[in-house]
Design an enzyme around this catalytic site. Structure first.
Site, PDB file in Angstrom:
ATOM      1  CB  CYS A   1      48.692  10.420 -56.478  1.00 52.12           C
ATOM      2  SG  CYS A   1      48.866   8.796 -57.227  1.00 52.12           S
TER       3      CYS A   1
ATOM      4  CB  CYS B   1      42.550   4.192 -58.182  1.00 50.45           C
ATOM      5  SG  CYS B   1      42.754   5.937 -58.579  1.00 50.45           S
TER       6      CYS B   1
HETATM    7  O1  PYC Z   1      45.904   6.138 -56.412  1.00 49.43           O
HETATM    8  O2  PYC Z   1      44.975   8.116 -56.413  1.00 49.43           O
HETATM    9  C1  PYC Z   1      45.551   7.200 -56.980  1.00 49.43           C
HETATM   10  C2  PYC Z   1      45.853   7.325 -58.430  1.00 49.43           C
HETATM   11  C3  PYC Z   1      45.575   8.351 -59.264  1.00 49.43           C
HETATM   12  C4  PYC Z   1      46.040   8.012 -60.527  1.00 49.43           C
HETATM   13  C5  PYC Z   1      46.600   6.774 -60.447  1.00 49.43           C
HETATM   14  N1  PYC Z   1      46.470   6.367 -59.154  1.00 49.43           N
END
Ligand code: PYC
Length: 333
Positions: free
Chosen positions: A90, A253
């Site tokens: 993550c 993300c």
């Molecule tokens: O930042 O890799 C990330 C992530 C995965 C799910 C929510 N954020």
């Protein structure tokens, strides 16, 4: 009866929550963080549900535990927890964990400004800048990322055909670019993303095989990344990542940005060494870069890096007492 007490530092990375649990860790069996992730899921998953689900968490909640490193080169190890399970990797969770842990003195780097972290998906190299105790930014070099499936057409009942790519950036992502039945992120908004993502994920999951060539425990499509026009002139692209049952990432993300860069690189749309500023649904930004090319089993791959920031929002102590009918959490689906 009191089942557990967990001290936590609550933070957010570019808008998405990170709950770093600093006490109450279960002892995990296994040599690697991938083994320990399996042990946690098999024997200690109640802790994740209690800390991530309502009433103590919510649909977007995610968090982490710090563990001693599994390898000689690493400074620490991270186990990620969130509403959908324990992700292999993550990105926003790493940035928030590193920020909160450094500010609280929970990690002592061997070299100031640098860390190596073992995570279930592999090992991360991290650089950061800290001034007056506060961490200004964190850049992580993520595990190798690759395009797994190219231009596959999925028939989505009620919506129509969508032609998608699937890429790995620490988790497997269906990536949907604007097309006939998807006009782009800024034309859809949260309600449609929440409505269509579970179906798109389910159809992709039934149709496409996604198993990591080097670790078969990392498998299955967990996330859907919808792309679109950015709000800011200095962003190269925008995205909304759907995860869990009802969550849209408020950050750009980290694993999604890695998957997006792997997709663009494989299609000749992003060069090695090039930067990619990626924007979230709320307009927050990560600065991605293709650091190098590599391979994952038979797949050509990239080594992506992601830079972002996090802020601590508070400290709390969570108790889980099984005289509470909702001690282990619930979800409203
Ligand atoms: O930042 O890799 C990330 C992530 C995965 C799910 C929510 N954020």
């Amino acid at each position: 009866m009191l089942k557990g007490t967990f001290a936590c530092i609550d933070a957010h990375t570019c808008g998405n929550p990170v709950r770093l649990v600093t006490s109450g860790h279960p002892n995990l069996k296994g040599r690697t963080m991938s083994d320990k992730r399996q042990d946690f899921l098999a024997h200690h998953d109640w802790i994740r549900r209690a800390l991530m689900f309502e009433p103590r968490g919510h649909d977007m909640m995610s968090g982490a535990f710090l563990y001693p490193p599994c390898s000689e080169q690493a400074d620490a190890a991270i186990l990620f927890i969130e509403t959908s399970g324990c992700l292999p990797m993550c990105g926003h969770g790493t940035i928030g964990t590193v920020t909160a842990a450094l500010e609280a003195g929970l990690i002592t780097p061997r070299v100031a400004g640098e860390l190596r972290l073992d995570v279930p998906a592999g090992q991360l190299q991290v650089r950061y800048q800290q001034s007056a105790g506060k961490v200004d930014w964190v850049r992580l070099t993520n595990i190798a990322s690759y395009l797994a499936h190219r231009e596959v057409t999925l028939s989505v009942p009620g919506l129509g055909d969508l032609t998608v790519d699937v890429a790995y950036g620490g988790n497997y992502y269906v990536i949907v670019d604007p097309q006939r039945h998807y006009p782009g992120l800024r034309h859809w908004g949260a309600e449609k993303i929440l409505r269509w993502s579970p179906l798109v994920r389910q159809i992709a999951q039934q149709t496409l095989d996604c198993v990591h060539p080097l670790d078969a425990t990392v498998q299955g499509i967990s996330h859907v990344l919808w792309t679109g026009e950015p709000l800011h002139g200095d962003s190269d692209g925008a995205n909304a990542v759907f995860y869990g049952e009802k969550a849209i990432d408020r950050s750009p993300c980290g694993t999604g940005t890695s998957a997006r860069m792997a997709q663009l690189h494989a299609k000749g749309l992003l060069d090695t060494g090039e930067q990619y500023v990626h924007e979230s649904i709320i307009g927050s930004q990560f600065i991605g870069r293709v650091e190098a090319t590599t391979e994952v089993g038979p797949y050509p791959a990239i080594q992506p890096s992601i830079q972002g920031w996090a802020r601590v929002t508070g400290h709390n102590t969570i108790t889980v007492d099984d005289d509470d009918p909702y001690a282990f959490g619930f979800q409203v689906l």
